[in-house]
Design an enzyme around this catalytic site. Structure first.
Site, PDB file in Angstrom:
ATOM      1  N   HIS A  86      -5.040  -3.601  -2.725  1.00 27.60           N
ATOM      2  CA  HIS A  86      -4.679  -2.596  -3.735  1.00 27.60           C
ATOM      3  C   HIS A  86      -4.591  -3.183  -5.148  1.00 27.60           C
ATOM      4  O   HIS A  86      -4.239  -2.472  -6.084  1.00 27.60           O
ATOM      5  CB  HIS A  86      -3.365  -1.909  -3.343  1.00 27.60           C
ATOM      6  CG  HIS A  86      -3.522  -1.116  -2.096  1.00 27.60           C
ATOM      7  ND1 HIS A  86      -3.995   0.186  -2.089  1.00 27.60           N
ATOM      8  CD2 HIS A  86      -3.340  -1.462  -0.791  1.00 27.60           C
ATOM      9  CE1 HIS A  86      -4.067   0.599  -0.834  1.00 27.60           C
ATOM     10  NE2 HIS A  86      -3.692  -0.365  -0.031  1.00 27.60           N
ATOM     11  N   LYS A 110     -11.753   0.330  -2.099  1.00 24.74           N
ATOM     12  CA  LYS A 110     -10.735   1.072  -2.860  1.00 24.74           C
ATOM     13  C   LYS A 110     -11.173   1.106  -4.333  1.00 24.74           C
ATOM     14  O   LYS A 110     -12.107   1.828  -4.659  1.00 24.74           O
ATOM     15  CB  LYS A 110      -9.364   0.441  -2.623  1.00 24.74           C
ATOM     16  CG  LYS A 110      -9.010   0.448  -1.118  1.00 24.74           C
ATOM     17  CD  LYS A 110      -7.622  -0.067  -0.869  1.00 24.74           C
ATOM     18  CE  LYS A 110      -7.393  -0.389   0.605  1.00 24.74           C
ATOM     19  NZ  LYS A 110      -7.488   0.736   1.510  1.00 24.74           N
ATOM     20  N   SER A 126       0.802  -1.226   0.000  1.00 22.38           N
ATOM     21  CA  SER A 126       0.000   0.000   0.000  1.00 22.38           C
ATOM     22  C   SER A 126       0.831   1.269   0.000  1.00 22.38           C
ATOM     23  O   SER A 126       0.381   2.298  -0.497  1.00 22.38           O
ATOM     24  CB  SER A 126      -0.938  -0.001   1.209  1.00 22.38           C
ATOM     25  OG  SER A 126      -0.214  -0.184   2.406  1.00 22.38           O
TER      26      SER A 126
HETATM   27  C1  LIG Z   1      -3.260  -3.743   2.211  1.00 22.12           C
HETATM   28  C2  LIG Z   1      -4.482  -3.339   2.980  1.00 22.12           C
HETATM   29  N1  LIG Z   1      -5.178  -4.291   3.622  1.00 22.12           N
HETATM   30  C3  LIG Z   1      -6.283  -3.990   4.333  1.00 22.12           C
HETATM   31  C4  LIG Z   1      -6.733  -2.700   4.415  1.00 22.12           C
HETATM   32  C5  LIG Z   1      -7.959  -2.417   5.242  1.00 22.12           C
HETATM   33  O1  LIG Z   1      -9.066  -2.331   4.411  1.00 22.12           O
HETATM   34  P1  LIG Z   1     -10.343  -1.475   4.863  1.00 22.12           P
HETATM   35  O2  LIG Z   1     -10.021  -0.050   4.572  1.00 22.12           O
HETATM   36  O3  LIG Z   1     -11.462  -2.015   4.034  1.00 22.12           O
HETATM   37  O4  LIG Z   1     -10.517  -1.718   6.322  1.00 22.12           O
HETATM   38  C6  LIG Z   1      -6.046  -1.667   3.750  1.00 22.12           C
HETATM   39  C7  LIG Z   1      -6.444  -0.246   3.759  1.00 22.12           C
HETATM   40  O5  LIG Z   1      -7.315   0.286   4.265  1.00 22.12           O
HETATM   41  C8  LIG Z   1      -4.885  -1.989   3.022  1.00 22.12           C
HETATM   42  O6  LIG Z   1      -4.189  -1.047   2.406  1.00 22.12           O
END
Ligand SMILES: Cc1ncc(COP(=O)(O)O)c(C=O)c1O
Length: 394
Positions: A219, A250, A191
């Site tokens: 992502h 996203k 990310s």
């Molecule tokens: C790699 C990754 N996994 C999990 C999440 C968590 O997802 P959520 O925003 O739906 O809680 C994120 C970002 O928010 C992320 O960048």
């Protein structure tokens, strides 16, 4: 909140909290919440001023797409606003089940399970699969939700150097005589760095050492792979990655997350993932928007192709102008500055002088000394928007 109220108190309530916050402020690490006063899109209004939004993860620009909005509105009309209970009580409605069938079909897995967010999915899934006496191998730059899931599991966590399969192999080798399950956990697209995990090599090691593999496609979902199904499908590793996780918040322009894999995995999560069991099910409208987004990314490659082309163009233009841009394909363009304060000052200048909202990212989100501007672009950014970014960074 714009700054911390001054006070001489350093103990009691709320003096002790204010003292902590002032310390964060002094270290250049204080985080503030900004109010966006218009709908999401390539341009938004902040503080009464229109700015170019360059830090959203709405990579395909679907958060305002009329087709997603129509699906959500129709779902509100048919199903109401709330689900009223957790999935295991009475909140498991037809839209949730339809979405799970759609995800399994898209990811080509036996089954799938919807979670309320990516954070819920990761903190629930890892402890459902491994526990005390088991081993987790985790990339050093994995997302915080994977790190928290690993901690909650009480398994022994071995952190391997970012993308370093030789290091991973040496850790697996050292643990060879130990009993217990082994789970290798990694983001597919990272990310904050936008680089990609060496999934093929990870799966080879997993086969050799009898480990399971969990990949977080937050992502990559909607952005990479055939039908935007992610990196695991692009590399043809669906049979070798036991746990595929991704999010709807996203590129898919909605909210929530999924875990896809074997039916036994899904049944285990239904029984053991506390973040699935002990929370109210997502509202049907959110679920319907996610389903519409999947149908859209599967049926139309053009958004994704156009986005990746523009990302490559912008990366090249910024590198040519001497910026230290980390390489990658994803619509995340990290420009590493290093120092926390310089990074924040630069983000502030971009905002004030260039009308560009691209937030600075500091530790603990990224390692010490690698603070950066994390520029993201979306399919909704047109040529004139990109020209503005290039001009501001010139
Ligand atoms: C790699 C990754 N996994 C999990 C999440 C968590 O997802 P959520 O925003 O739906 O809680 C994120 C970002 O928010 C992320 O960048």
């Amino acid at each position: 909140m714009n700054s911390i109220p001054q006070s001489s108190e350093t103990s009691g309530w709320p003096g002790a909290l204010l003292a902590d916050l002032r310390q964060l402020e002094a270290a250049g690490r204080l985080r503030l919440v900004r109010e966006i006063t218009t709908a999401q899109g390539p341009e938004v209004e902040v503080d009464g001023r229109k700015v170019l939004l360059c830090c959203s993860n709405d990579y395909l620009g679907l958060a305002g797409d009329p087709r997603l909005k129509a699906a959500a509105i129709a779902a509100v009309e048919q199903w109401g606003t709330g689900s009223g209970a957790s999935r295991l009580i009475s909140g498991s409605m037809t839209p949730h089940h339809e979405l799970e069938r759609a995800v399994a079909d898209w990811k080509r897995t036996e089954a799938a399970l919807v979670f309320n967010s990516g954070y819920h999915a990761n903190v629930g899934t890892i402890p459902a699969l491994v526990g005390r006496g088991d081993l987790i191998y985790s990339d050093a730059l994995n997302h915080a939700s994977l790190i928290d899931g690993a901690r909650l599991s009480r398994a022994t966590v071995r952190v391997y150097r970012h993308l370093d399969v030789t290091h991973l192999e040496s850790l697996l080798e050292k643990d060879k005589g130990r009993s217990g399950r082994r789970l290798i956990v990694t983001d597919s697209v990272f990310s904050m760095d936008a680089d990609e995990a060496p999934l093929q090599a990870i799966c080879d090691l997993a086969d050799r050492y009898g480990a399971w593999v969990m990949v977080d496609e937050a992502h990559a979902s909607g952005v990479l792979g055939p039908e935007g199904a992610g990196l695991v499908r692009e590399l043809g590793l669906g049979e070798r990655v036991q746990v595929q996780m991704g999010t709807f918040g996203k590129a898919l322009g909605s909210f929530g997350a999924y875990v896809a894999g074997a039916q036994a995995l899904i049944d285990t999560l239904i029984n053991r993932a506390r973040s699935f069991v002990f929370t109210t099910a997502l509202p049907p409208a959110v679920v319907a928007a996610s389903q519409a987004a999947i149908e859209l990314v599967r049926s139309d490659d053009s958004l994704r192709a156009g986005l990746l082309e523009r990302v490559a163009m912008l990366r090249a233009a910024l590198s040519e102008r001497g910026w230290r841009v980390l390489p990658g394909r994803a619509p995340i363009i990290p420009i590493v500055i290093g120092d926390d304060r310089e990074t924040m000052a630069f983000a502030d200048m971009l905002y004030r002088e260039g009308g560009i909202l691209a937030v600075g990212i500091r530790p603990p989100t990224v390692p010490e000394g690698t603070s950066r501007i994390r520029l993201t672009i979306t399919a909704a950014h047109d040529e004139s928007h990109l020209a503005r970014i290039i001009q501001a960074l010139s």
